[in-house]
Design an enzyme around this catalytic site. Structure first.
Site, PDB file in Angstrom:
ATOM      1  N   GLY A   1      -1.254 -13.009   7.297  1.00  0.00           N
ATOM      2  CA  GLY A   1      -0.410 -13.507   8.307  1.00  0.00           C
ATOM      3  C   GLY A   1       0.202 -12.342   9.007  1.00  0.00           C
ATOM      4  O   GLY A   1      -0.236 -11.113   8.692  1.00  0.00           O
TER       5      GLY A   1
ATOM      6  N   HIS B   1      -5.878  -7.916  13.077  1.00  0.00           N
ATOM      7  CA  HIS B   1      -6.013  -9.377  12.874  1.00  0.00           C
ATOM      8  C   HIS B   1      -7.030 -10.028  13.786  1.00  0.00           C
ATOM      9  O   HIS B   1      -8.065 -10.565  13.592  1.00  0.00           O
ATOM     10  CB  HIS B   1      -5.004 -10.341  12.350  1.00  0.00           C
ATOM     11  CG  HIS B   1      -3.926  -9.722  11.113  1.00  0.00           C
ATOM     12  ND1 HIS B   1      -2.998  -9.051  11.459  1.00  0.00           N
ATOM     13  CD2 HIS B   1      -4.247  -9.807   9.711  1.00  0.00           C
ATOM     14  CE1 HIS B   1      -2.390  -8.712  10.219  1.00  0.00           C
ATOM     15  NE2 HIS B   1      -3.563  -9.191   9.176  1.00  0.00           N
TER      16      HIS B   1
ATOM     17  N   HIS C   1      -1.379  -9.034  14.171  1.00  0.00           N
ATOM     18  CA  HIS C   1      -1.404  -7.988  15.078  1.00  0.00           C
ATOM     19  C   HIS C   1      -2.860  -7.834  15.530  1.00  0.00           C
ATOM     20  O   HIS C   1      -3.577  -8.426  15.400  1.00  0.00           O
ATOM     21  CB  HIS C   1      -0.692  -6.479  14.442  1.00  0.00           C
ATOM     22  CG  HIS C   1      -1.471  -6.273  13.166  1.00  0.00           C
ATOM     23  ND1 HIS C   1      -2.677  -5.918  13.016  1.00  0.00           N
ATOM     24  CD2 HIS C   1      -0.943  -6.198  11.978  1.00  0.00           C
ATOM     25  CE1 HIS C   1      -3.060  -5.587  11.931  1.00  0.00           C
ATOM     26  NE2 HIS C   1      -1.661  -5.524  11.047  1.00  0.00           N
TER      27      HIS C   1
ATOM     28  N   GLY D   1     -11.115  -5.641   7.199  1.00  0.00           N
ATOM     29  CA  GLY D   1     -10.742  -4.515   8.386  1.00  0.00           C
ATOM     30  C   GLY D   1     -11.195  -3.242   7.466  1.00  0.00           C
ATOM     31  O   GLY D   1     -10.760  -2.993   6.256  1.00  0.00           O
TER      32      GLY D   1
ATOM     33  N   ARG E   1       3.148  -3.546   7.940  1.00  0.00           N
ATOM     34  CA  ARG E   1       4.545  -2.726   7.490  1.00  0.00           C
ATOM     35  C   ARG E   1       5.128  -1.710   8.641  1.00  0.00           C
ATOM     36  O   ARG E   1       6.060  -1.341   8.457  1.00  0.00           O
ATOM     37  CB  ARG E   1       4.053  -1.951   6.398  1.00  0.00           C
ATOM     38  CG  ARG E   1       3.320  -2.937   5.153  1.00  0.00           C
ATOM     39  CD  ARG E   1       3.588  -2.248   3.760  1.00  0.00           C
ATOM     40  NE  ARG E   1       3.172  -3.069   2.861  1.00  0.00           N
ATOM     41  CZ  ARG E   1       2.016  -3.662   2.374  1.00  0.00           C
ATOM     42  NH1 ARG E   1       0.968  -3.588   3.053  1.00  0.00           N
ATOM     43  NH2 ARG E   1       2.339  -4.813   1.420  1.00  0.00           N
TER      44      ARG E   1
ATOM     45  N   LYS F   1      -9.500  -0.572   7.904  1.00  0.00           N
ATOM     46  CA  LYS F   1      -8.254  -0.099   7.560  1.00  0.00           C
ATOM     47  C   LYS F   1      -7.784   0.033   6.033  1.00  0.00           C
ATOM     48  O   LYS F   1      -7.206   1.058   5.609  1.00  0.00           O
ATOM     49  CB  LYS F   1      -7.255  -0.951   8.438  1.00  0.00           C
ATOM     50  CG  LYS F   1      -5.757  -0.870   7.858  1.00  0.00           C
ATOM     51  CD  LYS F   1      -5.068   0.310   8.278  1.00  0.00           C
ATOM     52  CE  LYS F   1      -3.467   0.580   8.141  1.00  0.00           C
ATOM     53  NZ  LYS F   1      -3.228  -0.102   6.873  1.00  0.00           N
TER      54      LYS F   1
HETATM   55  P1  AMP Z   1      -3.682  -8.315   5.782  1.00  0.00           P
HETATM   56  O1  AMP Z   1      -3.300  -9.894   6.335  1.00  0.00           O
HETATM   57  O2  AMP Z   1      -2.755  -7.182   5.944  1.00  0.00           O
HETATM   58  O3  AMP Z   1      -4.208  -8.614   4.394  1.00  0.00           O
HETATM   59  O4  AMP Z   1      -4.919  -7.878   6.559  1.00  0.00           O
HETATM   60  C1  AMP Z   1      -6.113  -8.910   6.677  1.00  0.00           C
HETATM   61  C2  AMP Z   1      -7.240  -8.419   7.091  1.00  0.00           C
HETATM   62  O5  AMP Z   1      -6.932  -7.490   8.236  1.00  0.00           O
HETATM   63  C3  AMP Z   1      -7.775  -7.265   6.383  1.00  0.00           C
HETATM   64  O6  AMP Z   1      -8.988  -7.266   6.168  1.00  0.00           O
HETATM   65  C4  AMP Z   1      -7.337  -5.737   6.718  1.00  0.00           C
HETATM   66  O7  AMP Z   1      -8.327  -4.781   6.273  1.00  0.00           O
HETATM   67  C5  AMP Z   1      -7.204  -6.145   8.243  1.00  0.00           C
HETATM   68  N1  AMP Z   1      -6.566  -5.125   9.031  1.00  0.00           N
HETATM   69  C6  AMP Z   1      -5.296  -4.961   8.898  1.00  0.00           C
HETATM   70  N2  AMP Z   1      -4.906  -3.966   9.644  1.00  0.00           N
HETATM   71  C7  AMP Z   1      -6.050  -3.674  10.497  1.00  0.00           C
HETATM   72  C8  AMP Z   1      -6.162  -2.813  11.633  1.00  0.00           C
HETATM   73  N3  AMP Z   1      -5.078  -1.873  11.988  1.00  0.00           N
HETATM   74  N4  AMP Z   1      -7.538  -2.461  12.033  1.00  0.00           N
HETATM   75  C9  AMP Z   1      -8.443  -3.282  11.651  1.00  0.00           C
HETATM   76  N5  AMP Z   1      -8.323  -4.272  10.654  1.00  0.00           N
HETATM   77  C10 AMP Z   1      -7.147  -4.541   9.929  1.00  0.00           C
END
Ligand code: AMP
Length: 288
Positions: A31, A37, A34, A148, A188, A150
């Site tokens: 969640g 996502h 940005h 991602g 973050r 990332k």
């Molecule tokens: P999270 O909600 O932080 O667990 O991220 C969910 C998904 O979004 C994960 O597969 C992350 O690698 C991807 N993600 C987070 N930040 C980025 C970014 N800046 N660019 C591309 N994918 C991202």
């Protein structure tokens, strides 16, 4: 878009889509959406007929209680974004739906989970990631799952889990989405004040410095690592690690030849940030 809270409801919905011959894509998230996502959801929308976005702040992958407690929870706006981008289902289960009383099973990808982020956060971090991702794969049974770049180590660990356990899913990795000044988007980043936000570009500056040396044809990884660390320190940030590693094994490379993953982590103010770049000396280098 439907918001579903139970495993049974998701299974029923996906079974209907499958009966209609529709391919299924899964975008696992925690969640606080940005543009990173959004890029994943867009990629899923383009590639699959039925798009399921999961929103679950997975407690077992947090190594700091304060990080879990302070994690942004913005389901209403996340749901609006997912709907706008054309997702079919938002799966947002309560914790007890995923971890019922007596839950006792953990998936560990040994070795890969213990290095880099596994040193800083403990291998339990990736145990938590793998266990919840495996459960999501079993619940949704997607043809394709979107992650991602990332979180490069997360990709490597999940890829190995999928291979080792013969999970019938294809992984689609989406390039890192960045701010105009190069900072990788992360939930973050919201914790940074203006001065910290400025210093946070140190990570991508370090990656750029290392990449310049790799692109110049230097075969020894040490000068690229030294240049990356120096660029970060010049920007006022001390790297926790800065390393050139093999993109499949995460072991430090002894010689730059072919594909190299440059990984970095650093604390900037209250936030611990990570970034990476995948380079290939046999092709034109790209920062993704
Ligand atoms: P999270 O909600 O932080 O667990 O991220 C969910 C998904 O979004 C994960 O597969 C992350 O690698 C991807 N993600 C987070 N930040 C980025 C970014 N800046 N660019 C591309 N994918 C991202």
């Amino acid at each position: 878009m439907r918001t579903l809270r139970t495993i049974a409801d998701v299974r029923e919905h996906v079974a209907g889509a499958r009966r209609a011959g529709r391919s299924v894509g899964l975008v696992p998230t925690m969640g606080a959406f940005h543009a990173g996502h959004e890029a994943l959801i867009r990629a899923a929308r383009e590639a699959c007929d039925e798009v399921v976005v999961s929103l679950f702040v997975n407690p077992t992958q947090f190594n700091e209680a304060a990080d879990l407690d302070g994690y942004p929870r913005t389901e209403a706006s996340d749901a609006a974004i997912a709907a706008e981008l054309g997702a079919d289902v938002l799966f947002a289960p309560p914790v007890a739906e995923i971890y019922p009383d007596g839950f006792a099973t953990t998936i560990r990808v040994a070795g890969l989970s213990a290095v880099l982020e596994g040193v800083a956060r403990g291998p339990e971090h990736f145990d938590g990631v793998c266990t919840v991702v495996c459960k999501l794969f079993n619940i949704v049974a997607p043809d394709v799952a979107f992650f991602g770049q990332k979180d490069a180590q997360q990709v490597v660990v999940i890829r190995r889990m999928v291979r080792d356990l013969d999970l019938p899913v294809r992984l689609h990795i989406v390039p890192t989405v960045r701010e105009p000044d190069g900072l990788a988007l992360s939930s973050r980043n919201a914790r940074l004040n203006a001065a910290e936000r400025e210093r946070a570009t140190a990570l991508c500056q370090g990656l750029d410095a290392a990449q310049a040396i790799i692109a110049a044809g230097e075969p020894d990884p040490a000068p690229a690592e030294a240049a990356g660390r120096a660029a970060m320190r010049a920007a006022g940030v001390e790297p926790e690690y800065f390393a050139l590693v093999d993109p499949d094994t995460l072991e430090r490379v002894e010689r730059i030849d072919g594909r190299v993953l440059v990984v970095v982590a650093a604390r900037v103010g209250p936030a611990r940030l990570i970034d990476n770049v995948l380079t290939d000396t046999r092709q034109v280098a790209t920062r993704v």
